[in-house]
Design an enzyme around this catalytic site. Structure first.
Site, short mmCIF file in Angstrom:
data_model
loop_
_atom_site.label_atom_id
_atom_site.label_comp_id
_atom_site.label_asym_id
_atom_site.label_seq_id
_atom_site.Cartn_x
_atom_site.Cartn_y
_atom_site.Cartn_z
N SER A 45 -9.64 -56.20 31.06
CA SER A 45 -9.61 -55.04 30.16
C SER A 45 -10.77 -54.07 30.29
CB SER A 45 -9.52 -55.51 28.70
OG SER A 45 -8.19 -55.82 28.38
N LYS B 84 -15.93 -49.33 21.96
CA LYS B 84 -14.53 -49.74 21.77
C LYS B 84 -14.32 -50.11 20.30
CE LYS B 84 -11.10 -52.82 23.98
NZ LYS B 84 -10.94 -53.92 24.97
N SER C 168 -7.26 -52.95 28.33
CA SER C 168 -7.15 -52.44 26.98
C SER C 168 -8.28 -51.48 26.59
CB SER C 168 -7.16 -53.62 26.00
OG SER C 168 -8.39 -54.30 26.04
#
Lengths: 479, 97, 480
Positions: C167, C68, C143
């Site tokens: 997330s 990420k 996310s």
């Protein structure tokens, strides 16, 4: 007409002390002073994204030592908070500080009660860089993060001080104490000791507190006293003319000695404190407190009391020695070197030694050993040399070191004793040289002794004892 | 309900420039969210300790041992206004308040 | 050969490399090519080659990992999905990424995400939305949407994400893969660009539970750089449980009742999964988490409050975007932040600043912290009667792009079932448990703090029994 109201200043101090750790509060960058800009930074103290603080154990240790030295309560559990505001010298947009539960609470130093002591991180240095020559000609500044993150202890007093002089004196005691326990350089000029003052006035006899102002930027002991004095005068004038004191922050200008209000548009004062989620609570364990206590030397105030009490020194002299640990240490070694030493005499001669060494010098790093010093004082006490000769010997000791006995012999400074005929002969010569003075003394005007004694001192190069000269003059004049 | 003047105050605290339109929209959106959130204010939480940390840790301390530091060039590598004296910024207290 | 590589799970690929059946360089090149041809906008940066060869005998054997964007990686763009960090290349690497590299998982690329991890759809990225490989008109969740889509579409063998209020779990559910949020403190946060410090946790997004366990094993552990990190009581083991005899699964009525807005297809898959668990020997019991319905409110105070401080460092002074540098300082700050942050980030900064501001702290932040205490107590009580809590991961399946982007509150309600575990700091895993109208549904299992091994075991048993087929997304691919 009624007498004008007498006002009494009520003063509290907020002191920031840079701790003398090797590394910063929350990262391993070395502390520095005067190094080129941004040579002591890392991702943490630059506030780079993703970095996290880790508490320096030594800073906590020093914090606990300060608390113990000030008689504070050490919190069993304390926490760090974030104090949020924007400023270029604050890389994260918040300062990590302590808020509702400080490391140390309460306590007392001398006559002043301590409110709290907490740990936090210092801001970086913002230097004015002049005009940029850019389109709007905006003034530029530059941030140097070397200082950013230096561990600080903030010490807050209760408003127990009543004059500028008292504030200055108390700050001296605090500085001495912190220096003695070795937690900081406590140098105001270099910024390792910084002091703000809260000042208000109230009618003498009243116990209510008036509106206070906060004074900043008084970066020397002299400026602290100057700033407070100026503010007390300003507030007195306001109150006498019936105008209220505004709660505000005032900036002291050392050049003019005047105080100017900082912009009062202070919505920035909403610091939005909340517990720092990146740090876990701090628990001062018994082991941590014991370790801090074990490293505390005798504190200056306790030492001064001991010098005055057990050794019988005058209070003023006791403080002079105790508040400069290096002098106190030298004094005590000298005292121990001579079993028969007279503490008061030794303390008096310390003053002479300090004068000869120059302001602020540490006798331990001079050529004079405490043993030599003690034996010199003993020689004076035993009247083996005169006081004047003693001063001369000190000068020689400072210049070249060595043993006072050897110096006295080499320089011929030994006292001429009373049973030495030569002293009688010099006295006789003095009386012969100034018959007028001799006559006046004979007729009871003892002031006339002066020139006669002076003559003898000159002739003997100060080696004769004043008392002995006196006695011989009287004897020869048949008094 | 969040008033427009509160939005302006908070935006100033947060150093966020909002246009008129944005500020009005913010007031509406935040009010709606706050209306939802407000429900917890009616809970009986007397005597409940606040939780700041879910981990049961204390005294995560490090030894006072230095690590290396960045060079000034490394430190300033991503700076918008690198200067010899450091990170360049407009001087505080300059210009319109 | 290539399609064979694609069919291998990460653990299988690691085993094949160790057995000499495939070559680590070949595997890297295979996934690098797929990531570079990404049509889902899952990646924001793809490595040219493995930065370092996996050490001989390294447990992860060179199987590359997608990371990420918000994990700092030295010299590699780390922008946390934000315009304000466009092009920012940190001078250091996050602990978790370093640990994985040392264990033999080199960096494959950086994945797209909601800006500063604020979002549940990945539509809040400054670098564009990510598409769901099951249906490209839909969001992959957020996310960690880039990581989820990349793994689901076979653009990466596995990926790292972060979970603050769901997330990892919610995008895993939307994308038909496994996502695990460990116990708070299990993984170091050092180098993770912070959203909400007391909630953020790194975790794996993988094709199956075994991969999740394997990746997690090499992420966890105390890190001297993160004061809130800790050592797990035992090493993470690979799951092996085949039955669930004696396991008590608790269904909290507060999260699965009408308040959660669970749609019927999701409910059907959830109940079918519970029936499977029961068939494996588990008992299904109703339990109660009285304060769970308030978790979302507490979360939307605490997380924005912490974020408002965490994001204060983006001020145009030391790195990142600067706007209006020739004006006065405050204008420079305000314009830089106005142009650098997207709408959702601004909204949360405003919300958090307000909640902490003078006169409101006790009413909002103080209250939220007390609710948080209650929620932890609720879980402790529940775990005295049941071993694990089970809920749907999200109330719906993946929704269409743009469907909720104009209604922040509706978007927040996505986190209804995942936020309570975040506030309590306990581990939770989402595994795919079926399809509803052709879209994956996630099953969430949560256990007490440090119960990762047991949690992985139970998830594994259910996974094996369900036999969820993720191949439609793999073969639909994201690669051109």
């Amino acid at each position: 007409m009624a007498a004008e109201t007498e006002y009494e200043p009520v003063i509290g101090l907020e002191i920031h002390v840079q701790l003398k750790t090797r590394t910063k509060m929350f990262c391993g960058c070395e502390l520095s002073f005067g190094d080129p800009p941004n040579t002591h930074t890392c991702p943490r103290c630059l506030g780079l994204p993703g970095t996290l603080p880790v508490i320096n154990a030594q800073a906590v240790h020093y914090g606990i030592m300060i608390g113990l030295a000030l008689g504070s309560q050490i919190a069993a559990r304390s926490q760090f908070h974030r104090k949020n505001y924007f400023y270029p010298d604050l890389p994260k947009g918040y300062q990590i500080s302590q808020y509702d539960v400080p490391l140390c609470s309460g306590g007392r130093l001398g006559e002043v009660r301590i409110h709290r002591v907490h740990l936090e991180e210092d801001a970086a240095k913002l230097v004015h860089a002049g005009s940029s020559g850019r389109i709007h000609g905006a003034e530029r500044s530059a941030v140097d993060f070397n200082r950013g993150g230096t561990p600080l202890a903030e010490i807050v007093t209760e408003p127990d001080l009543r004059s500028a002089e008292a504030a200055r004196e108390w700050l001296t005691l605090l500085r001495t104490t912190l220096r003695a326990i070795g937690v900081s350089d406590v140098n105001m000029e270099e910024g390792s000791l910084r002091c703000d003052a809260n000042v208000s006035l109230r009618p003498v006899g009243s116990s209510e507190l008036g509106t206070k102002t906060e004074l900043k930027n008084m970066n020397s002991f002299r400026f602290l006293a100057q700033g407070i004095r100026a503010e007390v005068e300003r507030q007195t004038e306001l109150l006498r003319s019936g105008r209220p004191v505004q709660q505000e922050t005032l900036h002291f200008d050392p050049a003019s000695g005047s105080l100017t209000p900082l912009r009062s548009k202070e919505e920035a004062h909403d610091y939005r404190y909340f517990p720092e989620p990146d740090l876990v609570p701090l628990e001062a364990t018994a082991e941590m407190i014991d370790a801090a206590r074990a490293q505390l030397p005798e504190l200056p105030s306790a030492r001064a009391e001991r010098f005055a009490g057990a050794l019988g020194l005058p209070a003023e002299r006791a403080r002079e020695l105790a508040f400069r640990p290096e002098l106190g240490d030298f004094f005590e070694v000298a005292l121990a070197a001579d079993a028969g030493a007279e503490p008061a005499a030794l303390a008096n001669w310390m003053q002479t030694l300090v004068e000869r060494l120059g302001d602020g010098a540490d006798p331990a790093s001079s050529l004079v050993t405490p043993q030599a010093f003690a034996s010199l004082v003993a020689m004076v006490s035993e009247k083996a040399i005169s006081r004047d000769a003693g001063r001369e010997v000190i000068e020689l000791l400072v210049a070249e070191g060595g043993d006072p006995g050897t110096i006295v012999e080499r320089e011929g400074l030994g006292a001429i004793s009373a049973d030495d005929d030569s002293l009688s002969a010099v006295v006789a010569a003095a009386l012969a040289a100034d018959p007028a003075a001799a006559e006046q003394v004979r007729s009871g005007n003892m002031k006339a002794m002066g020139p006669l004694v002076g003559y003898v001192m000159r002739e003997t190069k100060g080696r004769a004892d004043g008392g002995e000269i006196n006695r011989l003059i009287r004897e020869q004049l048949g008094l | 309900m969040l008033e427009r003047h509160q939005v302006d105050h908070v935006a100033r605290l947060a150093r966020l420039e909002l246009s008129d339109v944005e500020a009005d929209r913010m007031a509406t959106e935040l009010s709606k969210i706050l209306d939802h959130i407000e429900a917890i204010r009616s809970l009986d939480l007397a005597g409940v300790q606040p939780t700041s940390h879910v981990v049961d840790l204390v005294n995560a301390l490090r030894a006072d041992a230095p690590h290396g530091s960045l060079t000034p060039e490394q430190a300033l590598a991503a700076a918008p206004e690198p200067t010899a004296a450091g990170f360049g910024v407009p001087s505080p207290g300059q210009g319109a308040e | 050969m290539s399609s064979d590589l694609l069919q291998l799970s990460a653990a299988q690929a690691a085993a094949a490399i160790r057995a000499g059946e495939i070559d680590a360089t070949e595997l890297f090149a295979f996934y690098r090519a797929r990531a570079a041809a990404d049509q889902l906008n899952a990646f924001t940066w793809v490595a040219e080659a493995a930065a370092t060869a996996a050490p001989a005998g390294a447990p992860l054997a060179g199987v590359p990992v997608a990371v990420k964007d918000l994990f700092c990686t030295e010299g590699v763009p780390s922008q946390s999905g934000s315009r304000i960090l466009e092009g920012y290349r940190p001078p250091y690497t996050a602990t978790v990424v370093r640990r994985l590299a040392a264990a033999g998982a080199p960096l494959l690329g950086k994945t797209n995400q909601d800006e500063f991890a604020m979002g549940s759809s990945n539509e809040n990225s400054a670098y564009g939305p990510v598409l769901n490989p099951w249906d490209r008109t839909r969001v992959p969740g957020g996310s960690s949407g880039g990581s989820a889509a990349a793994v689901a579409a076979g653009l990466a063998p596995w990926a790292l994400g972060t979970d603050t209020g769901g997330s990892i779990r919610q995008p895993a559910a939307f994308s038909g893969i496994v996502g695990l949020k460990p116990t708070y403190g299990a993984c170091s946060r050092y180098g993770m660009i912070a959203f909400a410090s007391s909630l953020d946790q790194a975790g794996p997004l993988t094709r199956d539970v075994t991969d999740a366990a394997l990746l997690l094993r090499h992420m966890v552990g105390r890190d001297a750089n993160d004061s809130t990190s800790l050592e797990l009581p035992e090493e993470i083991r690979l799951p092996r449980r085949g039955e669930l005899h004696g396991v008590r699964l608790g269904v909290p009525e507060e999260l699965t009742g009408s308040a959660g807005g669970i749609d019927s297809g999701v409910r059907a898959s959830f109940e079918a999964a519970l029936a499977q668990a029961q068939a494996l020997g588990a008992s299904i019991e109703t339990c109660t988490l009285p304060h769970a319905p308030h978790a979302l409110s507490a979360y939307y105070i605490i997380a924005p409050a912490e974020a408002s401080a965490n994001l204060a460092r983006f001020d145009g002074v030391r790195y990142g975007l600067r706007v209006a540098g020739d004006t006065d300082l405050d204008t420079m700050y305000s314009r830089t932040r106005a142009q650098g942050f997207g709408a959702e980030v601004k909204r949360r900064i405003m919300l958090g600043t307000y909640a902490l501001s003078s006169g409101y702290y006790d009413a909002y932040y103080g209250t939220a912290q007390r609710v948080r205490t209650r929620i932890s107590e609720d879980f402790r009580t529940a775990f005295s009667a049941v071993d694990f809590i089970v809920t749907p991961t999200a109330p719906t399946t993946a929704f269409e792009l743009g469907a909720k982007s104009h209604d922040p509150l509706a978007m927040y309600l996505n986190d209804f079932c995942t936020v309570p575990m975040s506030l309590a700091g306990i581990p939770a895993i989402s595994i795919p448990c079926g399809l509803s109208d052709g879209l994956p549904v996630g099953l969430q299992l949560a256990g007490p703090a440090f119960s990762e091994n047991a949690l992985l075991d139970v998830a594994y048993a259910i996974e094996q029994a369900l036999g969820f087929d993720g191949r439609p997304a793999l073969s639909a691919g994201g690669a051109a």
